[in-house]
Design an enzyme around this catalytic site. Structure first.
Site, mmCIF file in Angstrom:
data_model
loop_
_atom_site.group_PDB
_atom_site.id
_atom_site.type_symbol
_atom_site.label_atom_id
_atom_site.label_comp_id
_atom_site.label_asym_id
_atom_site.label_seq_id
_atom_site.Cartn_x
_atom_site.Cartn_y
_atom_site.Cartn_z
ATOM 1 N N ASN A 1 43.515 44.039 39.432
ATOM 2 C CA ASN A 1 42.849 45.172 40.017
ATOM 3 C C ASN A 1 43.547 46.391 39.723
ATOM 4 O O ASN A 1 43.951 46.455 38.269
ATOM 5 C CB ASN A 1 42.734 44.996 41.582
ATOM 6 C CG ASN A 1 43.949 44.845 42.700
ATOM 7 O OD1 ASN A 1 44.493 44.032 42.526
ATOM 8 N ND2 ASN A 1 44.131 45.582 43.242
ATOM 9 N N ASP A 2 43.967 47.267 40.543
ATOM 10 C CA ASP A 2 44.266 48.719 40.239
ATOM 11 C C ASP A 2 45.086 48.706 39.006
ATOM 12 O O ASP A 2 46.382 48.330 38.955
ATOM 13 C CB ASP A 2 45.081 49.249 41.191
ATOM 14 C CG ASP A 2 44.323 49.283 42.879
ATOM 15 O OD1 ASP A 2 43.270 48.420 42.888
ATOM 16 O OD2 ASP A 2 44.743 50.101 43.482
ATOM 17 N N PRO A 3 44.727 49.896 38.037
ATOM 18 C CA PRO A 3 45.660 50.192 37.013
ATOM 19 C C PRO A 3 46.819 50.995 37.643
ATOM 20 O O PRO A 3 46.554 51.905 38.632
ATOM 21 C CB PRO A 3 44.817 50.993 36.225
ATOM 22 C CG PRO A 3 43.798 51.502 36.878
ATOM 23 C CD PRO A 3 43.620 50.487 37.825
#
Length: 603
Positions: A69-71
């Site tokens: 998920n999140d960078p």
């Protein structure tokens, strides 16, 4: 890339091949029992395309398996681009999160290193969540990230980590000092809604500042300011930098942009005085604005405003106060938890964003992977000062094949479509310029829809015949058009009485007929494009990559990413068309389509 660059790549690839031969097995863990059982029970019934390797993206960033998920903390350091990201090494659903770490010379070809940050101290024992990187004055990077330190409640604190060896351009080891956590949720802050520290910026007073996303009273999303001189002792400013009644603000981002129309980016520590003139390096003698972006936990989209930052008062004021109603989005599709960074090598600001899957969790377990990162985008302020412009980084064009297919001066009469043949379009880059012969047939926009592009698109999809439009592309389409994903424009007369004012342009992605597979989330996505089409001209670029379509309208004024999983239009069976379902003739002044090669994504 020069000789030294090629040698560095060859050395790194060989080293990492040796390091990563082990540890490739999929591990099933306890909290996935029900999902694993569902996947096993449905093994014979899972549509082949869901687990078809030809639906794994070809040139979007993703590891070979498992959940991402999140960078996190993108940066440029000693000739290398770094991307950290939330990753589950044990399965294809969220859980057991660590910070995976990959490096690149060009933001296109990537090599994975071992995870950079894993639960290892009391302050992050129960989770290493999202965060950001800051370049100190001496060029040393530092990471701030959210840790969860209590098993009974989701108690969130902010931690710091430093590279063990700053002479290592790959930054392979990170150290967490013993004084973590450095920021805790005191002073009435909701400890379960307190996360995702931003890149810090240095003010004229020499102090560092960063934001932490939170949820204040009365469901107000808030970005709290913390100040420090040493990244060890942080003091919270009493009032948030900004807040709005939108629910929790995740993954905040705050950065300066130039007002003079140039596409160059600014270092995050560029500041302004009360007259709006910049100080520090790139901002010297330049007027600048600030962008405040937040990921809304309730809506699952990334919204931003453009405004001014008063450093003395530690307050941010949007230019358009109505912007707090969140009409501006980076992307009107499947795009979330984004993060920007300043690239000093090319003096630009680059945006990363995460796109989740649109199938079921059981399908993801069957596939063995879930989640991708969008193509990195260069972002800058539109000359109007009202919004950002976004465009795929120039490096992605190196993946284009040498011989594009080109169409010029082709007229689409009402109801007509033309196939773009001569290339494989399941993995392609398409640029097209349209010209509308006349705006007389444009429909009047219903005032009730004037601020609800997505609803308008869902009611007036690609197959709903109109006046001026819908016209655009059918991508990932089957030969008989049983499957197709439409990316299109529709032009309306302004909702004012008599249709006064400039035409209103709707950009939409309609995947409702993208697949015959069941259990897929297939919403239409749409946004209004703030562009002048009185001359009849508008452009579209779509990056097609097997199970993702990433589109940019009017030179990057509106962007839409959509995940699709065709069951027929796969690989060589994918087709591409330009179409017109409106009453007005549409001229394709020029269309250029390239096949896209697959970069190095070594994990």
């Amino acid at each position: 890339m020069g000789v030294l660059g090629r040698v560095a790549w060859a050395w790194l690839v060989l080293l990492l091949l040796i390091q990563q031969l082990a540890g490739a097995s999929h591990v099933v863990y306890d909290d996935l029992d029900e999902i694993e059982a569902a996947a096993a029970a449905a093994a014979d019934g899972v549509p082949p395309s869901i687990v078809n390797s030809q639906l794994r993206t070809g040139y979007h960033f993703q590891p070979p398996k498992n959940w991402i998920n999140d960078p996190n903390a993108p940066m440029y350091y000693k000739g290398w681009y770094h991307l950290f990201y939330q990753y589950n090494p044990k399965g294809a659903v969220w859980g057991n999160i660590v910070w995976a770490h990959s490096v690149s010379r060009d933001l296109v070809n990537w090599v994975a290193l071992k995870p950079a940050i894993e639960p290892s101290i009391k302050a992050d024992k129960y989770g290493c969540w999202s965060g950001s990187a800051t370049m100190m004055a001496d060029g040393t990077p530092v990471i701030m990230y959210t840790g969860v330190n209590r098993p009974d409640v989701n108690y969130q604190v902010q931690n710091v980590a430093f590279p063990r060896n700053t002479s290592d351009p790959l930054l392979r080891e990170w150290v967490k000092p013993g004084h973590n956590p450095v920021i805790v949720p005191e002073g009435g802050i909701n400890a379960t809604e307190f996360r995702d520290p931003t890149t810090a910026w240095r003010g004229a007073d020499g102090q560092w500042r960063l934001l932490v996303g939170s949820l204040a009273e009365r469901s107000r999303g808030a970005a709290y300011v913390y100040r420090s001189r040493n990244f060890r002792t942080w003091i919270r400013v009493r009032r948030p930098l900004h807040s709005a009644p939108t629910g929790m603000w995740e993954c905040p981002d705050f950065y300066p942009v130039m007002m003079d129309g140039r596409r160059e980016g600014l270092d995050t520590s560029a500041t302004i005085d009360v007259f709006g003139h910049g100080h520090h390096g790139d901002a010297s003698n330049q007027k600048i604005k600030y962008v405040l972006k937040n990921s809304l936990d309730l809506r699952r989209y990334d919204y931003y405003t453009v405004g001014t930052y008063d450093q003395k008062a530690e307050r941010y004021l949007p230019d358009n106060p109505a912007g707090d109603d969140h009409h501006l989005r980076y992307d009107y599709g499947n795009f979330y938890a984004s993060k920007t960074f300043y690239d000093p090598a090319k003096r630009r600001r680059i945006l990363w964003g995460w796109a989740n899957e649109s199938d079921t969790a059981a399908d993801d377990v069957a596939k063995g992977w879930a989640g991708i990162q969008a193509i990195p985008r260069k972002v800058w302020l539109d000359p109007s000062g009202k919004q950002l412009l976004q465009w795929p980084i120039e490096e992605i064009e190196r993946l284009r094949g040498k011989k594009p297919v080109i169409l010029t001066d082709r007229v689409l009469k009402p109801g007509e479509h033309i196939e773009v043949s001569g290339l494989q379009t399941a993995q392609a880059d398409v640029e097209v310029s349209f010209e509308v012969a006349s705006m007389e047939a444009a429909e009047r926009l219903d005032p009730a829809m004037a601020y609800d592009a997505q609803r308008l698109c869902s009611l007036r999809g690609a197959d709903e015949k109109g006046g001026v439009g819908p016209f655009g592309l059918w991508v990932l389409a089957s030969a008989r058009l049983e499957e197709k994903t439409a990316v299109f424009f529709r032009v309306f007369r302004a909702p004012a009485a008599g249709g006064g004012g400039k035409p209103v342009v709707l950009m939409c992605t309609d995947p409702t007929k993208s697949s015959r597979n069941p259990n897929l989330y297939q919403p239409t996505f749409a946004g209004f494009v703030d562009t002048d089409v009185t001359n009849g001209k508008i452009s579209l670029r779509s990056l097609i990559d097997r199970s993702v379509v990433e589109s940019f309208g009017a030179g990057g004024k509106a962007c839409i990413l959509s995940r699709v999983y065709p069951s027929l239009a796969i690989g060589k069976n994918a087709h591409l068309y330009v179409f017109n379902n409106g009453k007005a003739e549409i001229r394709v002044t020029k269309l250029t389509a390239w096949e896209m090669k697959k970069p190095l994504l070594m994990n």
